[in-house]
Design an enzyme around this catalytic site. Structure first.
Site, short mmCIF file in Angstrom:
data_model
loop_
_atom_site.label_atom_id
_atom_site.label_comp_id
_atom_site.label_asym_id
_atom_site.label_seq_id
_atom_site.Cartn_x
_atom_site.Cartn_y
_atom_site.Cartn_z
N ASP A 14 0.81 -1.23 0.00
CA ASP A 14 0.00 0.00 0.00
C ASP A 14 0.84 1.27 0.00
O ASP A 14 0.43 2.30 0.56
CB ASP A 14 -0.98 0.01 1.20
CG ASP A 14 -1.87 -1.21 1.20
OD1 ASP A 14 -2.18 -1.71 0.11
OD2 ASP A 14 -2.25 -1.67 2.29
N GLU A 15 1.98 1.23 -0.64
CA GLU A 15 2.86 2.41 -0.69
C GLU A 15 2.36 3.45 -1.69
O GLU A 15 2.91 4.55 -1.78
CB GLU A 15 4.30 1.99 -1.08
CG GLU A 15 5.01 1.09 -0.06
CD GLU A 15 4.75 -0.39 -0.33
OE1 GLU A 15 3.89 -0.71 -1.18
OE2 GLU A 15 5.42 -1.23 0.31
N LYS A 17 1.55 2.20 -4.98
CA LYS A 17 2.09 1.66 -6.24
C LYS A 17 1.18 1.96 -7.42
O LYS A 17 1.65 2.33 -8.49
CB LYS A 17 2.29 0.13 -6.10
CG LYS A 17 3.35 -0.25 -5.07
CD LYS A 17 3.49 -1.75 -4.93
CE LYS A 17 2.27 -2.40 -4.33
NZ LYS A 17 2.02 -2.08 -2.92
N ALA A 40 -3.89 -7.99 -3.72
CA ALA A 40 -3.45 -6.63 -4.01
C ALA A 40 -4.65 -5.71 -4.23
O ALA A 40 -5.70 -6.15 -4.69
CB ALA A 40 -2.58 -6.63 -5.27
N GLY A 41 -4.47 -4.45 -3.92
CA GLY A 41 -5.47 -3.43 -4.21
C GLY A 41 -4.72 -2.16 -4.56
O GLY A 41 -4.14 -1.53 -3.69
N HIS A 42 -4.66 -1.84 -5.84
CA HIS A 42 -3.87 -0.69 -6.30
C HIS A 42 -4.81 0.42 -6.76
O HIS A 42 -5.58 0.25 -7.70
CB HIS A 42 -2.94 -1.12 -7.45
CG HIS A 42 -1.93 -2.15 -7.02
ND1 HIS A 42 -1.08 -2.78 -7.90
CD2 HIS A 42 -1.62 -2.63 -5.80
CE1 HIS A 42 -0.29 -3.62 -7.21
NE2 HIS A 42 -0.61 -3.54 -5.94
N GLN A 225 2.10 -6.07 -3.24
CA GLN A 225 2.55 -6.17 -1.83
C GLN A 225 3.78 -5.29 -1.61
O GLN A 225 3.96 -4.31 -2.32
CB GLN A 225 2.80 -7.64 -1.43
CG GLN A 225 1.52 -8.46 -1.27
CD GLN A 225 0.88 -8.89 -2.57
OE1 GLN A 225 1.52 -9.49 -3.41
NE2 GLN A 225 -0.37 -8.58 -2.76
N THR A 305 -8.48 -3.83 -0.41
CA THR A 305 -9.06 -5.14 -0.73
C THR A 305 -10.04 -5.59 0.35
O THR A 305 -11.10 -6.09 0.06
CB THR A 305 -7.92 -6.19 -0.89
OG1 THR A 305 -7.10 -5.77 -1.97
CG2 THR A 305 -8.45 -7.58 -1.19
N LEU A 337 3.69 12.52 0.72
CA LEU A 337 4.42 13.56 1.46
C LEU A 337 3.46 14.63 1.98
O LEU A 337 3.69 15.22 3.04
CB LEU A 337 5.50 14.20 0.56
CG LEU A 337 6.52 15.06 1.29
CD1 LEU A 337 7.36 14.23 2.26
CD2 LEU A 337 7.45 15.79 0.32
P1 GDP Z 1 -0.92 0.36 -3.45
O1 GDP Z 1 -1.49 -0.95 -3.02
O2 GDP Z 1 0.55 0.44 -3.21
O3 GDP Z 1 -1.27 0.70 -4.87
O4 GDP Z 1 -1.59 1.48 -2.52
P2 GDP Z 1 -3.16 1.59 -2.15
O5 GDP Z 1 -3.90 2.05 -3.35
O6 GDP Z 1 -3.63 0.36 -1.50
O7 GDP Z 1 -3.12 2.70 -1.02
C1 GDP Z 1 -2.61 3.96 -1.23
C2 GDP Z 1 -3.66 5.00 -0.83
O8 GDP Z 1 -3.03 6.27 -0.78
C3 GDP Z 1 -4.78 5.15 -1.85
O9 GDP Z 1 -5.95 5.59 -1.19
C4 GDP Z 1 -4.24 6.23 -2.78
O10 GDP Z 1 -5.27 6.93 -3.46
C5 GDP Z 1 -3.55 7.13 -1.79
N1 GDP Z 1 -2.38 7.88 -2.27
C6 GDP Z 1 -1.36 7.45 -3.08
N2 GDP Z 1 -0.40 8.40 -3.20
C7 GDP Z 1 -0.82 9.44 -2.44
C8 GDP Z 1 -0.25 10.73 -2.12
O11 GDP Z 1 0.84 11.08 -2.55
N3 GDP Z 1 -0.98 11.53 -1.27
C9 GDP Z 1 -2.18 11.16 -0.76
N4 GDP Z 1 -2.82 12.01 0.04
N5 GDP Z 1 -2.74 9.95 -1.04
C10 GDP Z 1 -2.06 9.12 -1.85
P1 IMO Z 2 -0.91 -4.22 -2.23
O1 IMO Z 2 -0.42 -4.80 -3.55
C1 IMO Z 2 -1.01 -4.58 2.12
C2 IMO Z 2 -0.95 -8.62 3.82
C3 IMO Z 2 -2.22 -9.09 4.52
C4 IMO Z 2 -1.61 -9.99 5.58
C5 IMO Z 2 -0.44 -10.65 4.83
C6 IMO Z 2 -0.76 -12.03 4.26
O2 IMO Z 2 -2.20 -3.53 -2.31
O3 IMO Z 2 0.19 -3.45 -1.58
P2 IMO Z 2 -2.20 -12.80 2.16
O4 IMO Z 2 -3.66 -12.62 1.85
O5 IMO Z 2 -1.30 -12.21 1.13
O6 IMO Z 2 -1.83 -14.21 2.48
O7 IMO Z 2 -1.98 -11.97 3.53
O8 IMO Z 2 -0.12 -9.77 3.77
N1 IMO Z 2 -1.15 -8.14 2.42
C7 IMO Z 2 -1.14 -6.85 2.06
N2 IMO Z 2 -1.01 -5.74 2.81
N3 IMO Z 2 -1.11 -4.48 0.78
C8 IMO Z 2 -1.21 -5.60 0.01
O9 IMO Z 2 -1.18 -5.55 -1.34
C9 IMO Z 2 -1.25 -6.85 0.66
N4 IMO Z 2 -1.36 -8.13 0.22
C10 IMO Z 2 -1.29 -8.90 1.31
O10 IMO Z 2 -2.93 -8.02 5.09
O11 IMO Z 2 -1.08 -9.24 6.62
MG MG Z 3 -2.99 -1.67 -1.79
#
Ligand code: GDP
Ligand code: IMO
Ligand code: MG
Length: 433
Positions: A14-15, A17, A40-42, A225, A305, A337
């Site tokens: 959840d960085e 990506k 994953a949830g991007h 991840q 997710t 940031l």
């Molecule tokens: P991913 O799994 O690495 O793609 O990240 P996620 O989508 O699960 O979670 C990132 C969350 O931060 C989402 O709600 C994005 O819309 C949000 N996001 C991403 N970059 C930024 C940013 O620079 N600033 C803010 N405020 N939100 C961001």
């Molecule tokens: P994205 O791609 C954050 C975590 C789960 C759990 C551990 C194992 O959006 O960054 P699993 O279902 O993979 O066997 O769960 O990994 N986890 C994530 N946490 N972002 C994800 O994907 C994740 N995918 C798995 O919460 O702690």
């Molecule tokens: Mg995610």
């Protein structure tokens, strides 16, 4: 010659990506997912529209990109059919621009049932998985009893393999977990319906990938991840079941030596969803401020997710150094940031204290990490809105200093800074910035 770039998360997922891949995808003709699955949830935000991608590569939002779900991904056909349907309903093109490797493993109903019952049977040691069947599907793959898309597409062979698998797993479900057995006929019929819908996408992706390489195409490898969830290098056993750091080549068919550049993505603080050690966690006002501030800025610290609230804390510099080194990152991208604008002073962990000793490396033993107390350095905040910044020079001096501090920890130059969830809210740092 085209460029092959790998984007990998440096924390617990959840960085951001989705957002960075969407920005980069403009310059790439091919986007490949190579590990993980529907765990994953991007998230990508384009104007007022928000998309959350689970299995389909984020590049799909760029209609000219070829998107490949590589052999290293574990694919839940039900989730994929639903995701394709939902994207099409919103006007996104999903046609010959999507390919699914016939070597990818199929997530089956017993994987999802086992994921849930096995995790809850761990009691207080629960991992808190996403329940998507990821661990059990990779376990079958390693045990050489899994089913791949090539077999799903062959009804007779699929039936044979499914009967053998369920013959074993139904006994385990009943005897070990006191759970209802699965009906082989029903699973077969359900999965043949998915097979029919997915047939147009299923291909041998090895020639596709190698034609792209030979044709000088730019290829983006979309990590899922994060490095601290890596099966080998993460906070084992609180990890996912795939190779996050080194999985790009075996999970896509790209030869390792053809990966030109690795961009590591880190939030400027840390989050974690699910159980496991998290030394810099702030289960207090600081964590609440992070969650509230990101929400005010249009983002979310709730699982994309599972909807679970993410645990939030200060940046862990020990973990960042470790992950950046393992990934061999040539550049770093920093996200969210804008959220740190809420703080007068910002803490960054640069070492741990464990049993009175200072530890500067990331320990293998989760219990050691569990009791590690962070040693912090404090940096000055900037306390002003930076979400409109478009160039490095628009950032206040304190924000630039904070990014430079991250850069020192990671040992590679920060080339992208994200200051908001929207597609355009990203600063590309110029060479002389
Ligand atoms: P991913 O799994 O690495 O793609 O990240 P996620 O989508 O699960 O979670 C990132 C969350 O931060 C989402 O709600 C994005 O819309 C949000 N996001 C991403 N970059 C930024 C940013 O620079 N600033 C803010 N405020 N939100 C961001
Ligand atoms: P994205 O791609 C954050 C975590 C789960 C759990 C551990 C194992 O959006 O960054 P699993 O279902 O993979 O066997 O769960 O990994 N986890 C994530 N946490 N972002 C994800 O994907 C994740 N995918 C798995 O919460 O702690
Ligand atoms: Mg995610």
């Amino acid at each position: 010659m085209g460029e092959t770039l790998l984007l990998v998360g440096l924390q617990w997922g959840d960085e951001g990506k989705g957002k960075i891949i969407d920005t980069l995808a403009e310059r790439f003709e091919v986007v490949i997912r190579f590990q993980g699955g529907a765990n994953a949830g991007h998230t990508v935000q384009i104007g007022d529209e928000k998309f959350v991608l689970h299995l389909v590569p984020t590049g799909i939002l760029h209609p000219d990109a070829l998107c490949i779900i590589g052999n290293g991904v574990v694919v839940d056909p039900q989730a994929l059919v639903e995701e394709i349907g939902a994207l099409r309903k919103r006007g996104v093109k999903v046609a010959e621009n999507l390919a699914v490797s016939d070597r990818a493993h199929v997530v089956l109903p017993h994987h999802k049932v086992l994921d849930r019952v096995a995790d809850s049977s761990r009691g207080k040691d629960r991992l808190g998985t996403t329940g998507q069947g990821i661990g059990p599907c990779y376990a079958d793959k390693a045990a050489r009893c899994g089913i791949r898309f090539a077999e799903l597409m062959d009804p007779g062979l699929f039936r044979e393999r499914l009967e053998a698998l369920l013959g074993t797993y139904n006994r385990i479900l009943q005897a070990v977990y006191d759970t209802e057995p699965l009906d082989c006929d029903a699973v077969y019929t359900e999965y043949q319906a998915y097979a029919k819908e997915l047939r147009p996408f299923v291909r041998d992706t090895v020639p596709l990938v190698h034609e792209a390489l030979a044709g000088g195409k730019n290829i983006l490898l979309e990590g899922a991840q994060g490095s601290l969830l890596d099966l080998d290098f993460g906070t084992y056993p609180f990890v996912t079941s795939s190779e996050v750091i080194g999985g790009a080549a075996p999970g896509s068919g790209i030869p390792p030596a053809r990966i030109d550049r690795v961009v590591g993505l880190a939030k400027c603080y840390c989050t974690r969803v699910g159980a496991g050690p998290f030394p810099t966690e702030q289960d207090n006002e600081v964590g609440r401020t992070i969650r509230q501030t990101i929400q005010e800025h249009g983002g979310r610290e709730y699982g994309a997710t599972t909807g679970r609230q993410r645990r939030c804390g200060w940046l862990d510099g020990v973990a960042l150094r470790y992950a950046a080194r393992l990934g061999g990152v040539s550049a770093v991208a920093v996200s969210v940031l804008d959220v740190l604008s809420a703080f007068e002073r910002i803490k960054v962990c640069t070492a741990y204290r464990v049993d009175g000793q200072v530890l500067r490396t990331f320990p293998a033993n989760a219990r050691v990490l569990q009791k590690a107390e962070p040693i912090y350095e404090e940096l000055e905040g900037w306390q002003c809105d930076i979400s409109g910044a478009t160039g490095w020079g628009d950032l206040p001096a304190q924000a630039r200093d904070y990014v430079r501090f991250m850069e020192e920890l990671a040992g590679a130059r920060v080339e992208f800074v994200s200051v908001g969830p929207e597609r355009k809210q990203v600063i590309e740092r110029k060479p002389d910035d």
